[in-house]
Design a protein around this motif. Structure first.
Motif, PDB file in Angstrom:
ATOM      1  N   ILE A  70       0.832  -1.211   0.000  1.00 44.73           N
ATOM      2  CA  ILE A  70       0.000   0.000   0.000  1.00 44.73           C
ATOM      3  C   ILE A  70       0.856   1.247   0.000  1.00 44.73           C
ATOM      4  O   ILE A  70       0.570   2.210  -0.721  1.00 44.73           O
ATOM      5  CB  ILE A  70      -0.968  -0.016   1.205  1.00 44.73           C
ATOM      6  CG1 ILE A  70      -2.013  -1.113   1.007  1.00 44.73           C
ATOM      7  CG2 ILE A  70      -1.639   1.331   1.392  1.00 44.73           C
ATOM      8  CD1 ILE A  70      -2.887  -1.357   2.204  1.00 44.73           C
ATOM      9  N   LEU A  71       1.927   1.244   0.762  1.00 40.96           N
ATOM     10  CA  LEU A  71       2.817   2.397   0.832  1.00 40.96           C
ATOM     11  C   LEU A  71       3.465   2.691  -0.523  1.00 40.96           C
ATOM     12  O   LEU A  71       3.460   3.842  -0.983  1.00 40.96           O
ATOM     13  CB  LEU A  71       3.887   2.164   1.902  1.00 40.96           C
ATOM     14  CG  LEU A  71       4.777   3.339   2.226  1.00 40.96           C
ATOM     15  CD1 LEU A  71       3.962   4.441   2.882  1.00 40.96           C
ATOM     16  CD2 LEU A  71       5.888   2.903   3.152  1.00 40.96           C
ATOM     17  N   VAL A  72       3.977   1.679  -1.183  1.00 42.15           N
ATOM     18  CA  VAL A  72       4.612   1.873  -2.494  1.00 42.15           C
ATOM     19  C   VAL A  72       3.560   2.258  -3.540  1.00 42.15           C
ATOM     20  O   VAL A  72       3.806   3.125  -4.391  1.00 42.15           O
ATOM     21  CB  VAL A  72       5.397   0.618  -2.919  1.00 42.15           C
ATOM     22  CG1 VAL A  72       5.894   0.732  -4.337  1.00 42.15           C
ATOM     23  CG2 VAL A  72       6.566   0.382  -1.962  1.00 42.15           C
ATOM     24  N   ALA A  73       2.376   1.665  -3.487  1.00 40.71           N
ATOM     25  CA  ALA A  73       1.307   2.010  -4.427  1.00 40.71           C
ATOM     26  C   ALA A  73       0.896   3.472  -4.257  1.00 40.71           C
ATOM     27  O   ALA A  73       0.679   4.183  -5.249  1.00 40.71           O
ATOM     28  CB  ALA A  73       0.115   1.090  -4.240  1.00 40.71           C
ATOM     29  N   LEU A  74       0.793   3.944  -3.029  1.00 36.26           N
ATOM     30  CA  LEU A  74       0.463   5.353  -2.793  1.00 36.26           C
ATOM     31  C   LEU A  74       1.571   6.278  -3.286  1.00 36.26           C
ATOM     32  O   LEU A  74       1.302   7.355  -3.815  1.00 36.26           O
ATOM     33  CB  LEU A  74       0.172   5.602  -1.316  1.00 36.26           C
ATOM     34  CG  LEU A  74      -1.161   5.076  -0.821  1.00 36.26           C
ATOM     35  CD1 LEU A  74      -1.288   5.267   0.679  1.00 36.26           C
ATOM     36  CD2 LEU A  74      -2.306   5.765  -1.539  1.00 36.26           C
TER      37      LEU A  74
END
Length: 95
Positions: A70-74
């Motif tokens: 989720i962090l990398v996608a954001l």
């Protein structure tokens, strides 16, 4: 970068970024002409920001941790949004 169709004043990167987020209308600071984002540019904003975010988050994620995914996608989404002022076009709606 996009400029005003009436007086050719260039819109600032920050102003374009704010308006791209919600597809708002853009008013020239010099002559007051209003511009709206065209349909093709709305599609471009989606292709540059949302599609890479979804592809990475749902399909291409190499991480075992959901938090890291989720962090990398954001981060990918934010980087895509930062590029949107370079790919959008605004059309004159009224003078």
């Amino acid at each position: 970068m996009t400029s005003c169709d009436c007086c050719n004043t260039k819109f600032t990167w920050w102003k374009l970024l704010k308006k791209n987020s919600f597809y708002g209308s853009l008013k020239c600071r010099i002559c007051g002409c209003k511009h709206r984002i065209d349909f093709a540019s709305r599609f471009s904003v989606t292709l540059v920001s949302v599609v890479p975010f979804m592809l990475f988050g749902l399909i291409l994620s190499p991480f075992e941790s959901i938090f890291l995914t989720i962090l990398v996608a954001l981060l990918i989404f934010i980087l895509g949004m930062l590029l949107t002022p370079f790919v959008v076009n605004y059309k004159l709606t009224r003078r």
